[in-house]
Design an enzyme around this catalytic site. Structure first.
Site, short mmCIF file in Angstrom:
data_model
loop_
_atom_site.label_atom_id
_atom_site.label_comp_id
_atom_site.label_asym_id
_atom_site.label_seq_id
_atom_site.Cartn_x
_atom_site.Cartn_y
_atom_site.Cartn_z
N HIS A 26 13.04 7.18 -0.39
CA HIS A 26 12.48 6.52 0.75
C HIS A 26 11.30 7.68 1.47
CE1 HIS A 26 11.66 3.55 3.91
NE2 HIS A 26 13.13 3.18 4.13
N SER A 50 9.92 10.52 3.52
CA SER A 50 10.50 11.68 3.97
C SER A 50 10.56 11.78 5.48
CB SER A 50 9.81 12.78 3.73
OG SER A 50 9.94 12.99 2.27
N SER A 52 0.79 3.64 -0.64
CA SER A 52 -0.66 3.83 -0.43
C SER A 52 -1.11 3.75 -1.88
CB SER A 52 -1.10 5.29 0.12
OG SER A 52 -0.37 6.29 -1.01
N GLU A 102 3.03 -2.89 -4.25
CA GLU A 102 2.37 -3.49 -2.94
C GLU A 102 1.56 -2.57 -2.41
OE1 GLU A 102 1.77 -3.89 0.75
OE2 GLU A 102 3.90 -4.63 1.12
N LEU A 103 0.21 -2.29 -2.22
CA LEU A 103 -0.42 -0.92 -1.82
C LEU A 103 -1.15 -1.39 -0.49
CD1 LEU A 103 -1.83 -0.04 -5.09
CD2 LEU A 103 0.45 0.56 -4.01
N CYS A 163 0.43 -3.11 6.48
CA CYS A 163 -0.26 -3.22 5.48
C CYS A 163 -1.02 -4.82 5.72
CB CYS A 163 0.22 -3.12 4.00
SG CYS A 163 0.57 -1.57 3.60
N GLU A 196 -8.98 1.36 5.26
CA GLU A 196 -7.88 0.74 5.86
C GLU A 196 -7.47 1.56 7.14
OE1 GLU A 196 -3.36 -0.98 5.32
OE2 GLU A 196 -4.03 0.46 4.09
#
Length: 465
Positions: A161, A163, A213, A234-235, A268, A367
Site C-alpha cells: 500500500h 506509505s 501514477s 489503472e493509472l 482519478c 492531471e
C-alpha cells in the site's frame, strides 16, 4: 518516503513504521505460497462464507476504519464511512456472484467436433499470489475491489500500500484474518517502492495489479513484461464533463461539483475538464462556480465539511504549480486559486474554477489532483469531442445531453473506458472498470475484472473418454 501516518489536516506525524527487511519479506512470500496451495482447492461455498464474514466485520468496524482513513489521508469523514460501506457491499456482491461468473463453459459439441473432441470445457482456475500496489486516495476501496474477486477466484494476495496509509493497510490484513481466511491468504507488506521490483520478479508472484501514477505503472509494467507476468493497470485520468444544450443545467452543475471535488478532488475518475457548448456556457459557468464557491473547506472530521486537506504537502504544491502556471499564462480564476487563509496548518486548497484554458498551459494536459476544475467553451459537438479526446488519458467521461443522436455519437467517439450520460462516473461491482490510452489497461470489477487473474483452461476430452 517514510512509512508513517501524518495527519494532513495538521501536518503532525502520528505514528511511524519500520519497513520489512529481506528476511521478513521472504517469510511473507512463503506464507502466501503455502496459503495458495490450500485456498485454491476450497469450494465456492467456503470462499463465500469467508468473504461474507469479512463484510460483516467491516460493517461493524465502519466508524473506526473511517476515522483511520480520514486521519491518514484527509477525506471527509462521511465519505470515508461511505467508502467502507461500499467495500462491504462489494464483498457481498462477489460472494453472491463469483461461482456463476467463474462457472465452467461448455462449447456446443457440434462447434468443436472437428477438433476430435467428444466434448470440451473452459474452466477458470486461479493464477496464484497476486501483488497489489495500491494508492492512498481510496485506501480501502482500491484494495477491496481487487481483493474480493481475487480471493473468491482462489488466489492469494500481497498488498504493497501507499506509505502514508499504513494503519489502513494493516487493518485490511487483520480484517481477512479475523474473518477466518488461512494464514497468509492476504498479507500487507510495509515496504518502500524500492522493494517492489525484487518481489515482482520472485517466481512465487504470479501477477500484479497497480492503481496509481503513470510512472509507477510504467515501472511495474516493465518488470512484469520482462518476467512475462500478467498485469492490470489503472493509472491517471483527466476526465471530460461535456455539457450540451439539451442538458438540465441545474442538475449538471450540482452533480458536476460533486464529480469534481469528491475525495477532496483527489480521484482519478473525478470530472476535471468541463467542456461546455457556447449556447449554455455562461449559464452553466455561473451555476457551477456559485456552487464551488459555497463549499465548506475545513476539518475532515467535522460532519459539515465538504472538502478536507490534500493528502500531502507535496500534493498541494504540485496543484498550486498547475494553477499558478495557468493564471500566469492568461487563465482566469473564477473562484479560489489559493490556500485558504483561515487554515494556517494542514494542506488545504480552495475549490477553484479556471476559465480561458489554452494548450500552452500545463493543466491542459496534466492531471490536476485536487479541487480544481477547468472550463472550456466549444462551438459544437465536433469541437466538444475533439477537446474531450485531446488528452493522453482515457479513464472515463461524463456527457450531459438528452439528445439520443448525440449520445450515440459520444458513445462511439469518446476515447475512454466509460461514458456516463447525465450522471457522474462511479464504480460498481457489476460493471467493468478501467481505461484507455495512458490511463492503463485491463479491467477491474464485474466478471471481466475477476477473470483477469484466472487461468482460462481448455479441457479437451477425446472420443474414448
Amino acid at each position: 518516503m517514510a512509512i508513517a501516518t501524518v495527519n494532513p489536516a495538521t501536518g503532525e506525524t502520528l505514528k511511524t513504521f519500520d519497513a520489512l527487511n529481506a528476511g521478513e519479506i521472504e517469510d511473507h512470500l512463503v506464507r502466501a505460497e503455502q496459503a495458495f496451495q490450500e485456498h485454491r482447492t476450497t469450494t465456492f461455498a467456503r470462499r463465500r462464507e469467508l468473504l461474507l464474514a469479512a463484510a460483516d466485520l467491516l460493517d461493524a468496524d465502519q466508524d473506526g476504519i473511517a476515522r483511520t482513513m480520514t486521519t491518514e489521508m484527509g477525506k471527509p469523514l462521511a465519505q470515508a464511512r461511505a467508502e467502507a460501506a461500499k467495500c462491504a457491499k462489494t464483498m457481498r456482491w462477489y460472494a453472491t456472484h463469483a461461482e456463476a461468473l467463474l462457472a465452467d463453459e461448455h462449447p456446443d459439441p457440434a462447434d468443436v467436433s472437428d477438433s476430435g473432441a467428444r466434448r470440451a470445457v473452459v474452466r477458470y482456475r486461479p493464477l496464484g499470489t497476486v501483488l497489489a500496489v495500491m494508492p492512498w486516495n481510496f485506501p480501502l476501496w482500491q484494495v477491496v475491489r481487487f481483493a474480493a474477486p481475487a480471493l473468491m477466484a482462489g488466489n492469494t494476495g500481497l498488498l504493497k500500500h501507499a506509505s502514508n496509509v499504513p494503519q489502513t493497510a494493516l487493518y485490511i490484513e487483520e480484517l481477512f484474518r479475523r474473518a477466518g481466511y488461512p494464514e497468509g491468504c492476504f498479507q500487507t507488506l510495509l515496504i518502500g517502492s524500492g522493494a517492489v521490483e525484487d518481489i515482482l520478479r520472485d517466481p512465487r508472484i504470479a501477477a500484479a495489479t497497480l492503481t496509481g501514477s503513470e510512472p509507477a505503472g510504467r515501472a511495474v509494467a516493465a518488470v512484469s513484461g520482462d518476467e512475462v507476468k500478467k498485469t492490470v493497470l489503472e493509472l491517471g485520468g483527466s476526465d471530460p464533463f461535456l455539457v450540451l444544450p439539451s442538458a438540465d443545467l441545474d442538475k449538471a452543475a450540482r452533480v458536476g461539483v460533486t464529480a469534481r471535488v469528491q475525495n477532496n478532488g483527489q480521484s482519478c475518475i473525478a470530472a476535471k475538464r468541463f467542456i461546455v457548448h457556447e449556447d449554455v456556457y455562461d449559464a452553466f459557468a455561473e451555476r457551477f462556480t456559485g456552487r464551488m464557491t459555497a463549499l465548506t473547506v475545513g476539518d475532515p472530521m467535522d460532519e459539515n465539511t465538504d472538502i478536507g486537506p490534500l493528502s500531502s504537502e507535496q500534493g498541494r504544491s504540485d496543484l498550486e504549480e498547475l494553477v499558478d502556471d495557468a493564471v500566469h499564462k492568461g487563465a482566469t480564476a473564477l473562484c479560489g486559486g489559493r490556500r485558504p487563509p483561515q487554515h494556517r496548518a494542514g494542506w488545504f486548497y480552495e475549490p477553484t474554477v479556471l476559465s480561458g484554458i489554452t494548450s500552452e498551459m500545463r493543466i491542459d494536459q496534466e492531471e490536476a489532483f485536487g479541487p480544481v476544475a477547468t472550463l472550456y467553451r466549444v462551438a459544437d459537438l465536433d469541437e466538444a469531442v475533439r477537446v474531450a479526446n485531446d488528452t493522453p488519458f482515457g479513464l472515463s467521461s461524463n456527457a450531459w445531453t438528452r439528445d439520443p443522436d448525440e449520445q450515440e455519437r459520444l458513445a462511439r467517439d469518446l476515447q475512454a473506458g466509460g461514458v456516463f450520460f447525465n450522471g457522474m462516473t462511479a464504480s460498481h461491482p457489476g460493471l467493468p472498470f478501467g481505461g484507455a490510452k495512458r490511463s492503463g489497461y485491463g479491467r477491474e470489477l464485474s466478471g471481466h475484472g475477476m477473470r483477469e487473474f484466472c487461468n482460462m483452461t481448455t479441457l479437451w476430452y477425446g472420443p474414448e473418454d
